[in-house]
Design a protein around this motif. Structure first.
Motif, mmCIF file in Angstrom:
data_model
loop_
_atom_site.group_PDB
_atom_site.id
_atom_site.type_symbol
_atom_site.label_atom_id
_atom_site.label_comp_id
_atom_site.label_asym_id
_atom_site.label_seq_id
_atom_site.Cartn_x
_atom_site.Cartn_y
_atom_site.Cartn_z
ATOM 1 N N LEU A 1 51.240 54.115 37.261
ATOM 2 C CA LEU A 1 51.586 52.728 36.972
ATOM 3 C C LEU A 1 51.267 51.839 38.163
ATOM 4 N N LEU A 2 51.615 52.275 39.374
ATOM 5 C CA LEU A 2 51.321 51.486 40.571
ATOM 6 C C LEU A 2 49.826 51.212 40.687
ATOM 7 N N ASP A 3 49.020 52.227 40.445
ATOM 8 C CA ASP A 3 47.569 52.035 40.496
ATOM 9 C C ASP A 3 47.121 50.981 39.490
ATOM 10 N N ALA A 4 47.704 50.998 38.291
ATOM 11 C CA ALA A 4 47.336 50.028 37.255
ATOM 12 C C ALA A 4 47.706 48.608 37.672
ATOM 13 N N LEU A 5 48.839 48.443 38.357
ATOM 14 C CA LEU A 5 49.237 47.111 38.828
ATOM 15 C C LEU A 5 48.239 46.589 39.863
ATOM 16 N N VAL A 6 47.901 47.429 40.822
ATOM 17 C CA VAL A 6 46.930 47.038 41.847
ATOM 18 C C VAL A 6 45.586 46.713 41.200
ATOM 19 N N PHE A 7 45.205 47.520 40.250
ATOM 20 C CA PHE A 7 43.964 47.339 39.506
ATOM 21 C C PHE A 7 43.946 45.973 38.808
ATOM 22 N N GLY A 8 45.053 45.606 38.187
ATOM 23 C CA GLY A 8 45.144 44.299 37.535
ATOM 24 C C GLY A 8 44.987 43.152 38.512
ATOM 25 N N GLY A 9 45.566 43.288 39.694
ATOM 26 C CA GLY A 9 45.414 42.256 40.709
ATOM 27 C C GLY A 9 43.968 42.066 41.118
ATOM 28 N N MET A 10 43.224 43.168 41.224
ATOM 29 C CA MET A 10 41.808 43.071 41.579
ATOM 30 C C MET A 10 41.004 42.416 40.460
ATOM 31 N N LEU A 11 41.361 42.694 39.220
ATOM 32 C CA LEU A 11 40.694 42.023 38.106
ATOM 33 C C LEU A 11 40.885 40.508 38.193
ATOM 34 N N CYS A 12 42.077 40.081 38.560
ATOM 35 C CA CYS A 12 42.315 38.645 38.733
ATOM 36 C C CYS A 12 41.419 38.069 39.818
ATOM 37 N N THR A 13 41.243 38.800 40.903
ATOM 38 C CA THR A 13 40.374 38.320 41.982
ATOM 39 C C THR A 13 38.934 38.173 41.505
ATOM 40 N N LEU A 14 38.449 39.126 40.728
ATOM 41 C CA LEU A 14 37.095 39.006 40.192
ATOM 42 C C LEU A 14 36.967 37.770 39.308
ATOM 43 N N LEU A 15 37.963 37.542 38.452
ATOM 44 C CA LEU A 15 37.926 36.366 37.583
ATOM 45 C C LEU A 15 37.954 35.074 38.389
ATOM 46 N N ASN A 16 38.772 35.039 39.419
ATOM 47 C CA ASN A 16 38.909 33.819 40.213
ATOM 48 C C ASN A 16 37.697 33.541 41.109
ATOM 49 N N ASN A 17 36.776 34.504 41.167
ATOM 50 C CA ASN A 17 35.540 34.311 41.930
ATOM 51 C C ASN A 17 34.307 34.455 41.034
ATOM 52 N N CYS A 18 34.483 34.203 39.744
ATOM 53 C CA CYS A 18 33.387 34.469 38.804
ATOM 54 C C CYS A 18 32.252 33.466 38.925
ATOM 55 N N ASP A 19 32.436 32.417 39.711
ATOM 56 C CA ASP A 19 31.316 31.515 39.957
ATOM 57 C C ASP A 19 30.269 32.167 40.855
ATOM 58 N N ARG A 20 30.671 33.101 41.704
ATOM 59 C CA ARG A 20 29.730 33.822 42.567
ATOM 60 C C ARG A 20 29.591 35.285 42.154
ATOM 61 N N VAL A 21 30.687 35.942 41.793
ATOM 62 C CA VAL A 21 30.604 37.329 41.321
ATOM 63 C C VAL A 21 30.236 37.277 39.841
ATOM 64 N N ARG A 22 28.971 37.401 39.569
ATOM 65 C CA ARG A 22 28.481 37.266 38.195
ATOM 66 C C ARG A 22 28.364 38.617 37.487
ATOM 67 N N MET A 23 28.516 39.694 38.254
ATOM 68 C CA MET A 23 28.420 41.032 37.671
ATOM 69 C C MET A 23 29.292 41.964 38.495
ATOM 70 N N ALA A 24 29.899 42.944 37.835
ATOM 71 C CA ALA A 24 30.726 43.924 38.538
ATOM 72 C C ALA A 24 30.699 45.223 37.752
ATOM 73 N N CYS A 25 30.917 46.325 38.452
ATOM 74 C CA CYS A 25 30.922 47.634 37.800
ATOM 75 C C CYS A 25 32.135 48.423 38.285
ATOM 76 N N LEU A 26 33.069 48.667 37.366
ATOM 77 C CA LEU A 26 34.173 49.565 37.667
ATOM 78 C C LEU A 26 33.596 50.949 37.907
ATOM 79 N N ALA A 27 33.904 51.516 39.067
ATOM 80 C CA ALA A 27 33.410 52.846 39.395
ATOM 81 C C ALA A 27 34.568 53.848 39.330
ATOM 82 N N GLN A 28 34.489 54.781 38.371
ATOM 83 C CA GLN A 28 33.447 54.909 37.375
ATOM 84 C C GLN A 28 34.069 54.864 35.984
ATOM 85 N N LEU A 29 33.388 55.431 34.976
ATOM 86 C CA LEU A 29 33.827 55.232 33.603
ATOM 87 C C LEU A 29 34.529 56.446 33.004
#
Length: 503
Positions: A318-346
């Motif tokens: 669960l802790l990992d999932a919370l941290v993971f969600g926070g990073m997703l927010c950071t990607l969204l909040n920088n989507c003007d420059r971060v136009r592509m991302a790849c979760l490693a891995q699938l």
């Protein structure tokens, strides 16, 4: 009870989100390919040997692009080993992961798999042991229609139509001493530029990703990025970023990973903008965050010279999932420059999807926030003005307790708000101000939380860490709800059509 406030204005946009922000990664590493996506003996295997139970979960994530075949693996990989009749393909030593590569899966089969799960391949070329011309040959094989040696060989191998792979990585982490034939920034920049020229001569419609620093902890960061871009700025479309986080004993630092990720993005963007000015370019360099995740690196063990060893198989809490969600927010909040991302891995290797060999498939805890943001994070990212208390971290200083990201789906009249509450002691009364949207109603509130931060999903108990529905609060232009302590939250709002009065 503590309080937090979030104001969202429909006119304060960051950018339209590129769906490639929700990409992922399959490397010839461990069990990602063999007994991950491919297992002919499995009861769900299709006619090509691909596990359909895995394909269903990948499809449910709506992943738009998948990077392949590496990763560290690509720097010693000869792509021609993976084409032609499978019975004639050689077994090779994989220097990156001290494994044996059977080459039963290559670029043709991977493209077939991508079509089946509704995604696009993001191919990587070998700029370690490989030469720029080798990259050109691979491009010709994949994208040239017909009438040349390599394109006709693809046709002979059963693929009449070109693969039309549109995004390509120019090597991987070439600054790393762990990389097969790693290079200096000068040498890599020159090599990448020449490969890029050849590849774009063959297919001018492609986009290319140059290797940025393998990590902000590299001693050459961010000079590496500057030098590489000075050599390649007009030839490439993206510079890559790679970053992993783990709980090293301080939960506060771990929860604040999103703040460090944000600083990393800002630094690379600033470096790229410096080069833009220096080379007098009009092009804004895009960022490709093509490796990111929670990864407990220090716990990994290698099993020398075996096929598909079970390595890097982190089990997420669960802790990992919370941290993971926070990073997703950071990607969204920088989507003007971060136009592509790849979760490693699938699959299997530090992944949201985990399999048993010849057995079951499991959604790990991080599957859920990734799925939610992939499905609901399409539209325009809006700037959120979020006020909350801060918490202290040894590594990152004072960090906001509440991290947010918002999406406006204008055509449907919908707003989605993601919120992470990092407070370890108290719930927060959360005030949401949506007055710029007119009359709206909350339609859903989804929460991931629980009494045990270290709880994990297992094959016998697959629903230990899953989202739950919360009470929907009433309101019109503003809403007051609760963010449970240590929780990941998804809010959905819908516009209420105005009633036009007639005489």
């Amino acid at each position: 009870m503590k309080t937090a406030k979030c104001i969202i204005d429909k006119d304060y946009s960051i950018a339209e989100i590129d769906p490639k922000l929700y990409g992922s990664f399959i490397e010839h590493l461990g069990r990602a390919v063999y007994s991950g996506i491919y297992e002919p003996s499995h009861k769900t295997a299709d006619e090509q040997g691909f596990r359909q139970d895995v394909m269903e979960l990948v499809d449910d994530l709506a992943v738009p692009v998948v990077r392949y075949p590496g990763g560290n693996f690509v720097s010693g990989y000869n792509w021609t080993d993976g084409i032609g009749p499978v019975k004639d393909r050689p077994k090779r030593l994989d220097y990156a992961w001290l494994s044996i590569e059977s080459n039963k899966i290559g670029i043709d089969e991977f493209v077939d798999w991508c079509k089946k799960v509704g995604t696009e391949p993001m191919a990587a070329v070998n700029l370690g042991t490989g030469a720029p011309q080798d990259a050109g040959y691979m491009m010709e094989y994949c994208n040239h229609p017909a009438g040349t040696y390599w394109s006709d060989l693809r046709i002979k191998n059963g693929h009449k139509e070109p693969h039309n792979i549109k995004v390509w990585c120019l090597g991987n982490e070439m600054d790393g001493p762990w990389q097969t034939c790693g290079l200096t920034a000068e040498d890599y920049g020159k090599k990448a530029r020449e490969a890029a020229k050849i590849m774009k001569w063959i297919d001018p419609s492609i986009e290319l990703v140059a290797c940025g620093s393998a990590s902000p902890w590299m001693p050459t960061y961010p000079e590496w990025d500057r030098i590489v871009l000075e050599h390649t700025y007009e030839q490439v479309d993206y510079i890559s970023l790679h970053r992993y986080y783990e709980n090293e004993g301080c939960i506060e630092d771990f929860l604040a990973s999103f703040a460090d990720m944000n600083d990393f993005i800002k630094t690379v963007a600033a470096t790229a903008d410096y080069v833009k000015a220096k080379v007098r370019s009009k092009k804004v360099m895009k960022l490709s965050f093509d490796e990111w995740n929670v990864w407990y690196i220090k716990r990994q063990t290698r099993f020398p010279w075996t096929e598909a060893p079970a390595i890097l198989e982190d089990q997420y809490s669960l802790l990992d999932a919370l941290v993971f969600g926070g990073m997703l927010c950071t990607l969204l909040n920088n989507c003007d420059r971060v136009r592509m991302a790849c979760l490693a891995q699938l699959v299997n290797v530090i992944a949201p999807i985990f399999t048993e060999k010849d057995g079951r498939v499991l959604k790990q805890s991080i599957y859920y926030p990734f799925q939610q943001v992939s499905l609901y994070g399409r539209g325009t990212a809006l700037k959120t003005l979020t006020q909350s208390e801060k918490f202290s971290t040894p590594l990152y200083g004072e960090v906001p307790t509440v991290q947010t990201a918002a999406i406006y789906h204008k055509e449907e009249g919908r707003i989605t708000l993601f919120a992470l509450n990092c407070d370890m002691q108290e719930d927060a009364q959360f005030f949401i101000d949506l007055r710029s949207f007119g009359s709206v109603k909350m339609t859903e509130h989804i929460i991931m939380d629980g009494p045990d931060l270290f709880a994990k999903n297992t094959f016998d108990k697959p629903d230990t860490v899953i989202p739950r529905s919360a009470t929907i609060v009433t309101g019109n232009q503003s809403f007051t709800t609760i963010l449970p302590k240590l929780s990941w939250n998804v809010f959905h709002f819908a516009s209420i059509p105005e009633v036009v009065k007639t005489e």
